[in-house]
Scaffold this motif. Structure first.
Motif, short mmCIF file in Angstrom:
data_model
loop_
_atom_site.label_atom_id
_atom_site.label_comp_id
_atom_site.label_asym_id
_atom_site.label_seq_id
_atom_site.Cartn_x
_atom_site.Cartn_y
_atom_site.Cartn_z
N GLU A 196 -1.31 -5.73 8.97
CA GLU A 196 -1.29 -4.35 8.46
C GLU A 196 -2.61 -3.63 8.74
N LEU A 197 -3.72 -4.37 8.66
CA LEU A 197 -5.02 -3.76 8.99
C LEU A 197 -5.02 -3.26 10.43
N ILE A 198 -4.49 -4.07 11.33
CA ILE A 198 -4.44 -3.69 12.74
C ILE A 198 -3.51 -2.50 12.95
N VAL A 199 -2.38 -2.51 12.29
CA VAL A 199 -1.39 -1.42 12.46
C VAL A 199 -1.94 -0.10 11.96
N TRP A 200 -2.57 -0.10 10.77
CA TRP A 200 -3.00 1.15 10.15
C TRP A 200 -4.44 1.52 10.47
N GLY A 201 -5.19 0.64 11.08
CA GLY A 201 -6.56 0.98 11.48
C GLY A 201 -7.52 1.10 10.32
N THR A 202 -7.60 0.06 9.50
CA THR A 202 -8.52 0.06 8.36
C THR A 202 -8.93 -1.37 8.06
N LEU A 203 -10.07 -1.53 7.42
CA LEU A 203 -10.53 -2.86 7.00
C LEU A 203 -10.13 -3.16 5.56
N ASP A 204 -9.43 -2.23 4.92
CA ASP A 204 -9.07 -2.37 3.51
C ASP A 204 -7.56 -2.60 3.36
N PRO A 205 -7.14 -3.77 2.88
CA PRO A 205 -5.71 -4.06 2.71
C PRO A 205 -5.01 -3.10 1.74
N ALA A 219 -6.85 7.11 1.69
CA ALA A 219 -6.34 5.81 1.23
C ALA A 219 -7.48 4.90 0.79
N GLU A 220 -8.57 4.90 1.54
CA GLU A 220 -9.70 4.03 1.21
C GLU A 220 -10.39 4.48 -0.07
N GLU A 221 -10.42 5.79 -0.30
CA GLU A 221 -11.01 6.29 -1.55
C GLU A 221 -10.14 5.92 -2.74
N LEU A 222 -8.82 6.06 -2.60
CA LEU A 222 -7.91 5.70 -3.68
C LEU A 222 -7.92 4.20 -3.96
N TYR A 228 -8.07 0.86 -7.45
CA TYR A 228 -7.41 -0.44 -7.61
C TYR A 228 -8.44 -1.54 -7.84
N TYR A 229 -9.53 -1.56 -7.06
CA TYR A 229 -10.52 -2.63 -7.19
C TYR A 229 -11.18 -2.61 -8.57
N HIS A 230 -11.39 -1.42 -9.10
CA HIS A 230 -11.94 -1.32 -10.46
C HIS A 230 -10.93 -1.90 -11.46
N ASN A 279 -4.07 -10.32 -3.69
CA ASN A 279 -2.73 -10.86 -3.91
C ASN A 279 -1.73 -9.72 -3.76
N ALA A 280 -0.78 -9.87 -2.86
CA ALA A 280 0.16 -8.79 -2.57
C ALA A 280 0.99 -8.41 -3.79
N VAL A 281 1.25 -9.37 -4.66
CA VAL A 281 2.00 -9.07 -5.89
C VAL A 281 1.19 -8.14 -6.78
N ASN A 282 -0.12 -8.40 -6.91
CA ASN A 282 -0.98 -7.54 -7.73
C ASN A 282 -1.04 -6.12 -7.17
N ILE A 283 -1.21 -6.01 -5.86
CA ILE A 283 -1.30 -4.68 -5.24
C ILE A 283 0.01 -3.94 -5.37
N LYS A 284 1.11 -4.63 -5.11
CA LYS A 284 2.44 -4.01 -5.22
C LYS A 284 2.69 -3.52 -6.64
N ASN A 285 2.38 -4.34 -7.63
CA ASN A 285 2.61 -3.94 -9.02
C ASN A 285 1.74 -2.76 -9.41
N TRP A 286 0.49 -2.75 -8.94
CA TRP A 286 -0.41 -1.65 -9.28
C TRP A 286 0.10 -0.33 -8.72
N VAL A 287 0.53 -0.35 -7.47
CA VAL A 287 1.05 0.88 -6.87
C VAL A 287 2.29 1.36 -7.61
N GLU A 288 3.18 0.44 -7.94
CA GLU A 288 4.40 0.84 -8.65
C GLU A 288 4.09 1.39 -10.03
#
Length: 343
Positions: free
Chosen positions: A194-203, A221-224, A228-230, A244-253
């Motif tokens: 995904e980093l390669i596809v979207w051109g960012t170092l931040d998952p 996206a990087e500012e937003l 999440y990290y906080h 953890n993709a589960v954590n990121i997915k849940n946070w966005v939802e």
């Protein structure tokens, strides 16, 4: 004509195949048996070759490289708290190792630029030492697509398939977020494509770009993602679990409204005092539609024709993505810019 048609038939593949059908069938079956009983006798080896999705010659090269590459992939458990430089060096190293294989070898670059410099520009254009000219942008994008988006990501997929095969002892297991940790690979490996596809170092930024309709730029996206990290640092102690993709997915939802599905983003100031750059005393209108352009710590307000009309210091908590979510009007008579969210 009949004689000519007969000559054509006798020179056709169908004619030879019909005469040689039994022999060719026997050869095909014998070769298939030999692959199993003579060439690749070990069922585990055959399965691993298949998992790579590569021809046997290339697959064997990848299998030989796999232990070293997996070891390098595994050192990134703290990726979430690494500096930009550490993140890029890690990904650059993985690309370098994987593309050393002939199947995934990077094509030559054109001009006085290396693949590392192109990759740096794509993943972190803010600090990239080299950037393309207007005439080079399409070529750089094409290079990224063919070499990183296609070749590298294909190779990475093969490595992940081998890790899953190894983790579950050859059992064909449905891929899921819940069983990723059993591969022994850090979460950043899960996100690398995904980093390669979207051109960012931040998952997290990559996920927002993929899933959040309101997020339209990498910078936004990087500012937003910092929100999440906080949030996650107060709930998880291990940096690897931050990604953890589960954590990121849940946070966005959870961060989206159940009805409107908008991320809770800061609001633009209703009124911003500005200094005028033009004399409006003879202008037929005192109200102008303007767009903000950030220049250092200042914002210049341009009309839609591209002329700078006013300037001000960047307001506190100003966000670049306000450009995409608000309309701005300059009141030249009272020297302020008002904002109104898009309908």
């Amino acid at each position: 004509m009949e004689e000519q048609l007969q000559k054509i038939w006798h020179r056709s593949f169908a004619h030879y195949a019909s005469r040689e059908q039994e022999r060719l069938e026997n050869l095909f079956i014998r070769r298939g048996r030999a692959l199993k009983t003579e060439i690749y006798k070990d069922m585990s080896q055959r399965r691993r070759l298949y998992r790579t999705s590569l021809p046997p010659c290339d697959a064997n090269q990848l299998l030989n490289l796999y232990p070293r590459l997996k070891e390098q992939l595994a050192v990134s458990g703290d990726y979430a708290i690494w500096t930009v430089e550490e993140r890029f060096n890690y990904i650059q190293n993985i690309v370098s190792i994987l593309t050393s294989l002939s199947k995934f070898k990077l094509s030559n670059t054109s001009g006085n630029v290396t693949w590392n410099e192109i990759l740096r520009w794509w993943l972190d254009h803010h600090t990239a030492p080299k950037k393309p000219s207007v005439s080079q942008i399409s070529k750089w994008h094409s290079y990224i697509s063919q070499n990183f988006g296609y070749r590298f990501n294909w190779g990475l997929g093969s490595i992940i398939a081998l890790a899953i095969d190894e983790a579950f002892g050859g059992e064909l297991v449905e891929s899921s977020l819940e069983n990723w940790s059993q591969t022994g690979l850090p979460w950043i490996v899960f996100w690398m494509k995904e980093l390669i596809v979207w051109g960012t170092l931040d998952p997290v930024a990559a996920y927002l770009l993929a899933k959040a309709e309101d997020v339209t730029t990498r910078k936004q996206a990087e500012e937003l993602a910092q929100t999440y990290y906080h949030y996650i640092s107060e709930r998880e102690s291990e940096p690897n679990e931050y990604l953890n993709a589960v954590n990121i997915k849940n946070w966005v939802e959870q961060s989206y409204s159940s009805v409107e599905r908008h991320l809770p983003i800061p609001k633009a100031p209703n009124r911003i005092n500005v200094n005028l750059l033009k004399n409006f005393s003879k202008a037929p209108s005192k109200n102008w539609r303007v767009v903000p352009v950030e220049i250092g710590d200042d914002i210049q307000w341009f009309d839609l024709a591209g002329f700078p009309l006013a300037i001000c210091q960047k307001p506190e908590k100003w966000q670049s993505y306000f450009l995409n979510t608000y309309d701005f009007m300059l009141d030249a008579e009272n020297r302020f810019v008002s904002s109104k969210i898009y309908v």
